[in-house]
Design an enzyme around this catalytic site. Structure first.
Site, short mmCIF file in Angstrom:
data_model
loop_
_atom_site.label_atom_id
_atom_site.label_comp_id
_atom_site.label_asym_id
_atom_site.label_seq_id
_atom_site.Cartn_x
_atom_site.Cartn_y
_atom_site.Cartn_z
N GLU A 116 0.80 -1.23 0.00
CA GLU A 116 0.00 0.00 0.00
C GLU A 116 0.83 1.28 0.00
O GLU A 116 0.48 2.26 -0.64
CB GLU A 116 -0.94 0.08 1.23
N ASP A 138 -1.86 -5.00 3.98
CA ASP A 138 -1.99 -5.23 5.42
C ASP A 138 -2.84 -6.46 5.74
O ASP A 138 -3.74 -6.84 4.98
CB ASP A 138 -2.60 -4.01 6.11
N ASP A 172 -5.49 -7.44 7.34
CA ASP A 172 -6.82 -7.26 7.90
C ASP A 172 -7.81 -7.20 6.74
O ASP A 172 -7.45 -7.40 5.58
CB ASP A 172 -6.90 -6.01 8.78
N GLU A 232 -9.44 -4.71 5.35
CA GLU A 232 -9.18 -3.64 4.38
C GLU A 232 -8.03 -4.03 3.45
O GLU A 232 -8.08 -3.81 2.24
CB GLU A 232 -8.88 -2.32 5.08
N TYR A 255 1.84 -4.69 13.65
CA TYR A 255 0.68 -4.04 13.02
C TYR A 255 -0.24 -3.43 14.07
O TYR A 255 -0.53 -4.05 15.09
CB TYR A 255 -0.08 -5.05 12.18
N ARG A 260 -3.46 -2.30 13.91
CA ARG A 260 -4.92 -2.48 13.93
C ARG A 260 -5.21 -3.92 14.32
O ARG A 260 -5.16 -4.82 13.48
CB ARG A 260 -5.53 -2.14 12.57
N HIS A 286 -3.62 -11.00 14.36
CA HIS A 286 -3.35 -12.17 15.19
C HIS A 286 -2.42 -11.93 16.36
O HIS A 286 -2.08 -12.84 17.07
CB HIS A 286 -2.77 -13.28 14.30
#
Length: 618
Positions: A9, A81, A83, A85, A300, A302, A347
């Site tokens: 990203e 990422d 997740d 998104e 990460y 989030r 996780h």
């Protein structure tokens, strides 16, 4: 054939991964989402609930470049990422560039370190369509609510207003709390203390029992009763009935998840949730700390899972033993469980990627704010892996006829994790002379103190996010955007970190509560978050969820649009400055829309301290 292509990203993330992979791959950044629902129309077929996706503004050239690069690449890897998104970005990108999602290699990692990256590339997986569908369901659900309620609000209140599944419930929490404060009626009550003395040293004991019955905090609400008790205690004595020493363990706090990081960052550093996530993103993607190449400093950011990888725990134990001594290393590795029922956004917890990157030793490479946040994350993680603290509390109880008294004194027997993460503990009063059971003391004084009940405290960003997490409203990726939207719409303002609802916020909640009680219901909103989690786990069909929602929602919408015609007019609220979701690159403040002689432009909210500006794209 050219090098294998890796799609991420952000350019910073690309730079860090490129260093780790030693230039063996071609790495290209999408600069965030590339495909989304259109901004200027609804974009969802309400019969089939199929979305119409378009290429986002400014992303066409990026996608075309990726398509061209993918055609000549031997393998295509998607490293967005880990997740929902990130999975959606991967899926949209692969579909556009014309690659089969079954052949593209999806690599996911929780930290940008050589070991994690190497492991991810050695064990690629396929794009997880369950995660993609959960993201689609959330996006479309929010589009349905936002694009139908916003015109409804505009019709009644005028202006550019918005409503949403999560933001409206968050706003309701703030508005309900404000009304609770406004309607609160304070009541007087009293507390009573007696004083005893020995060798010229006084200590006090609190009245806690009358006739063997425990006194509730506000039960002494009659001045007549209080004066009667004081009169009866005058010239009396007290017999020490019991002295009890109790040791308790104070467990360390878990390592950070998104919500707790935002809460502590707000409390300790004064950062907004958006600012916290902006800085954390930089720490995650990589920062040059004098090694000529960027290093990912944290995992990460989030996540709602507080778990810790075994390798990270082993490194933490080694560090704690070297720095603090073996007595601070726990006998068994601590295990932390998520508060939410379905912790699946990622996780692992938010922790340093390497505990030996000690904050003070890399401080010179970080901005002041980056250092503050990194230090907070580092200390919290180290503390979470240390032994519990041991607190000993001495409770002294005494009786004077029908009245029972008590006082406490605490001391720290073993600091444990508090060696690095101090916790405020009520130590009670210092007792400087020996006391034994059956000792008799004369009561030398008895005093009362008048108090008043207090209304509940207004929300801060920290306490609101804590409440949202508790009630299951939103998920890690939505807390900061929700706060930004409430500010941007001028529904709330912040004064000394206190969230205060504005008049337009009250009006929005009143109208939505009248016509859309389900949308404003905390339980209803939390249930849909559970449904989204179920979709992510492959247990529920996303189209069916949207159908279920809309079947119940459409009649309320039709009734509301008809009913609003008969409602008396509401005085329009003058709009104040409008916040955007963009962050100032100089000071991390929010950018707001300002008007100048040549038209509107974006300026920093911290003007005149910060004079950053940028033009608004046409």
């Amino acid at each position: 054939m050219t090098k294998n292509l890796v799609i991420v990203e952000s350019p910073t993330k690309a730079k860090t991964i490129n260093y780790i992979l030693k230039g063996k791959f071609t790495i290209k950044a999408t600069l965030g989402h590339v495909i989304d629902l259109p901004e200027d129309r609804f974009g969802v077929d309400l019969n089939t609930f199929q979305p119409t996706y378009i290429v986002m503004k400014g992303k066409k050239h990026i996608l075309e470049l990726l398509k061209k690069m993918a055609e000549s690449a031997e393998e295509v890897y998607i490293a967005t990422d880990e997740d929902r998104e990130g999975e959606a970005i991967a899926w949209h990108t692969v579909n556009y560039i014309g690659k089969d999602i079954n052949t593209v290699k999806r690599v996911a990692f929780h930290e940008i370190t050589p070991v994690a990256i190497q492991k991810a590339f050695e064990n690629p997986r396929k794009i997880d369509l369950a995660l993609v569908n959960a993201q689609q369901a959330r996006r479309i659900l929010d589009r349905i609510v936002g694009y139908t309620l916003s015109p409804f609000l505009a019709k009644k209140l005028g202006g550019f207003l918005s409503a949403g599944r999560v933001q409206s419930v968050a706003l309701r929490l703030i508005v309900d709390r404000e009304r609770e404060i406004q309607n609160f009626i304070s009541k007087k009550y009293w507390t009573i203390k007696i004083f005893i003395e020995k060798n010229g040293i006084k200590i006090f004991l609190d009245l806690v029992f009358i006739d063997g019955k425990k006194i509730e905090e506000t039960s002494l609400d009659s001045l007549v009763l209080v004066e009667k008790i004081l009169s009866e205690l005058k010239n009396h004595s007290i017999t020490i009935s019991k002295i009890e020493d109790v040791q308790r363990t104070l467990r360390p706090y878990p390592p950070f998840v998104t919500s707790t990081l935002q809460q502590e960052s707000s409390i300790r550093l004064g950062f907004t949730s958006s600012k916290t996530m902006f800085i954390a993103q930089k720490l995650y993607e990589g920062i040059d700390i004098g090694k000529k190449n960027p290093v990912g400093l944290i995992t990460y950011m989030r996540t709602d899972s507080p778990s810790v990888a075994k390798s990270a725990q082993s490194q933490a134990f080694k560090f704690i033993k070297e720095k603090y001594g073996m007595q601070f290393v726990p006998d068994k590795p601590p295990v932390y469980k998520a508060k939410v029922s379905s912790a699946q956004e990622a996780h692992e917890s938010i922790r340093p990627t390497d505990v030996y990157l000690i904050p003070d030793e890399i401080k010179k490479y970080l901005s002041k704010e980056q250092f503050s946040l990194y230090e907070l994350i580092w200390k919290r993680f180290i503390a979470s892996q240390m032994k519990s603290a041991i607190i000993e509390t001495k409770t002294i109880s005494g009786i004077s006829e029908r009245y029972g008294f008590e006082t406490k004194n605490s001391k720290i027997i073993f600091t444990g994790f508090m060696e690095i993460w101090p916790v405020k503990i009520d130590m009670g009063q210092q007792i400087d002379f020996p006391i034994k059971e059956k000792d008799i003391f004369k009561i030398i004084d008895a005093l009362s103190e008048e108090k008043q009940t207090k209304p509940p405290a207004r929300y801060t960003e920290a306490s609101l996010i804590k409440a949202m997490e508790k009630f299951g409203v939103g998920r890690p990726s939505t807390y900061a955007p929700t706060m930004q939207t409430l500010y941007r719409r001028n529904y709330i303002k912040s004064e000394k970190r206190i969230l205060i609802p504005q008049e337009i916020g009250f009006q929005v909640i009143d109208i939505l509560t009248k016509f859309f009680p389900d949308i404003l219901d905390i339980g209803f909103t939390a249930k849909f978050e559970e449904h989204l989690d179920n979709i992510a786990e492959g247990g529920k069909d996303w189209i069916e969820l949207l159908k279920e929602f809309y079947t119940g929602y459409k009649p309320s919408l039709d009734k509301a649009m008809e009913g609003v015609k008969d409602m008396p007019p509401v005085e329009k609220i003058k709009k104040e400055k409008e916040y955007t979701n963009k962050v100032c690159p100089k000071c991390n403040g929010r950018l707001v829309i300002r008007k100048g002689p040549h038209g509107p432009f974006l300026g920093c909210e911290n003007f005149p301290k910060c004079r950053y500006t940028e033009s608004i794209p046409k």
